[in-house]
Design an enzyme around this catalytic site. Sequence first.
Site, PDB file in Angstrom:
ATOM      1  N   ARG A 254      38.115  41.901  43.742  1.00 55.67           N
ATOM      2  CA  ARG A 254      39.266  41.541  44.576  1.00 55.67           C
ATOM      3  C   ARG A 254      38.918  41.557  46.071  1.00 55.67           C
ATOM      4  NH1 ARG A 254      42.837  40.839  40.626  1.00 55.67           N
ATOM      5  NH2 ARG A 254      42.903  42.404  38.964  1.00 55.67           N
TER       6      ARG A 254
ATOM      7  N   GLY B 169      38.012  49.461  34.466  1.00 55.72           N
ATOM      8  CA  GLY B 169      38.755  50.716  34.389  1.00 55.72           C
ATOM      9  C   GLY B 169      39.882  50.637  33.378  1.00 55.72           C
TER      10      GLY B 169
ATOM     11  N   ARG C 235      34.073  56.162  39.061  1.00 52.44           N
ATOM     12  CA  ARG C 235      35.531  56.301  39.122  1.00 52.44           C
ATOM     13  C   ARG C 235      36.011  57.497  38.309  1.00 52.44           C
ATOM     14  NH1 ARG C 235      37.914  50.348  38.084  1.00 52.44           N
ATOM     15  NH2 ARG C 235      39.872  51.389  38.593  1.00 52.44           N
TER      16      ARG C 235
ATOM     17  N   LYS D 267      40.171  52.630  43.526  1.00 50.79           N
ATOM     18  CA  LYS D 267      39.974  51.453  42.675  1.00 50.79           C
ATOM     19  C   LYS D 267      38.469  51.189  42.555  1.00 50.79           C
ATOM     20  CE  LYS D 267      44.129  49.947  41.482  1.00 50.79           C
ATOM     21  NZ  LYS D 267      44.454  49.594  40.081  1.00 50.79           N
TER      22      LYS D 267
ATOM     23  N   ARG E 187      39.607  50.368  48.577  1.00 49.56           N
ATOM     24  CA  ARG E 187      40.019  49.028  49.010  1.00 49.56           C
ATOM     25  C   ARG E 187      40.624  49.012  50.409  1.00 49.56           C
ATOM     26  NH1 ARG E 187      42.133  46.591  43.150  1.00 49.56           N
ATOM     27  NH2 ARG E 187      40.049  45.896  42.509  1.00 49.56           N
TER      28      ARG E 187
ATOM     29  N   ASP F 223      47.197  45.778  42.960  1.00 45.26           N
ATOM     30  CA  ASP F 223      45.947  45.010  43.034  1.00 45.26           C
ATOM     31  C   ASP F 223      46.006  43.884  44.057  1.00 45.26           C
ATOM     32  OD1 ASP F 223      44.501  46.464  41.152  1.00 45.26           O
ATOM     33  OD2 ASP F 223      45.327  45.320  39.474  1.00 45.26           O
TER      34      ASP F 223
ATOM     35  N   SER G 165      45.731  42.246  32.017  1.00 44.47           N
ATOM     36  CA  SER G 165      46.380  43.402  31.383  1.00 44.47           C
ATOM     37  C   SER G 165      46.809  43.072  29.951  1.00 44.47           C
ATOM     38  CB  SER G 165      47.610  43.827  32.186  1.00 44.47           C
ATOM     39  OG  SER G 165      47.251  44.226  33.483  1.00 44.47           O
TER      40      SER G 165
END
Length: 448
Positions: A402, A100, A128, A353, A357, A326, A29
């Site tokens: 992830r 994203g 997305r 996401k 997920r 996340d 980030s």
Amino acid sequence: MSSHGDPIPMIARKSAGLKGEAHVPGDKSISHRSLILGAMAVGETRVTGLLEGQDVLDTAKAMRAFGAEVEKRGDTWHVHGVGVGGFAEPGNVIDCGNSGTGVRLIMGAMATTPITATFTGDASLNSRPMARVTDPLGLFGARAYGRKGGRLPMTIVGAEAAIPVRYATPVPSAQVKSAVLLAGLNAPGGTVVIEREATRDHSERMLTGFGATVTTEETSEGRVITLVGQPELKPQTIIVPRDPSSAAFPVCAALITEGSDVLVPNIGLNPTRAGLFFTLQDMGADLTFENMREEGGEPVADLRAKFSPDLKGIEVPAERAASMIDEYPVLSVVAAFASGKTHMPGVKELRVKESDRIDAMATGLRASGVEVDEGEDWWTVHGRGFGDVKGGATVQSHLDHRIAMSFLVLGLATEQPVRVDDGGPIATSFPIFEALMTGLGADLIREA
């Protein structure tokens, strides 16, 4: 299939204790934001510790396309910015790969400059929804033309004469908030974002560091963030702390792998990001914070994680969701080795996401012998306790880094190996994951 070539199947097997120091990559980030704000400042911003995953490299490439100079010399990235409102019109389509965060923040940053840019990404990103960002950008005067359902490829026509905006975010999303604040930089007057639930505040901290005037107040409406538009951003020297979302994987692996003792140095502990670590402590994890300090306006510490055979299932507070959104996939892995149920409410954001997920993790956990219940915005993992998780599944990563890493962590402590169909997407956020984990002693291999 990986977003960058042929699939890379990987297998994780039950491992002896993980030991040593895990030097995880820089915070994703903060890395994205340092490049974008550096490109909007006047002069040279220097960044060390930048995450050099594909997502962030795609953002660096995008900033060059908008006219900033971005280059790496030695261990330092140098960004020569063009000033607020100084972006040039790109000559080609901007490819944001799998990111994203990258595409939504860049859309915000250019939306109030009278230029046109077209964005695309890989198959996952192009599926997305972008309307959550383009709707508020439209209030500034920008126009968006995309595929059905507000999806990429998408062309943004920046506002000719931007007006400031007051916007209440309909869902807790740091990406939406940040896109609006970045757009507000080139609008006159005050741009206001109202959040009912607090989300990660890296943008507010970094905007302030670059010289923008940002105020935050808690009101009956929620958190009200006001940005004064058209500042001259001043270049900064930034040391990027290491990414708590990446730290989650070696930390969680240590907790469930017998005989483990792992130190993860220099982890960002921004309270809007650190929910996972407090949740693990609530479950009884042997997880401690050492050498607490502050760097670049962000709280930082060294994390020590040791094998924790007596984890207990808990009710994860819904208000914590935004600070660990996340990390729920890898939390669900730890929950499988806890005694009793771990219930995770308020997580509908996980459905949109890089993959769904909740569905992806529930499917793989069930295939590994773990019972999972799920609803639209909640899920519950029925923990089996240490030593009783079967494994043996081949799971799909769904082009989601992830998901891939979470199931590889699972396989380090299951009775039978766990196979992931494609570990390729891991490179988007954690390019050294495989080397780091095997360096600690994880039995992790690429399938020939």
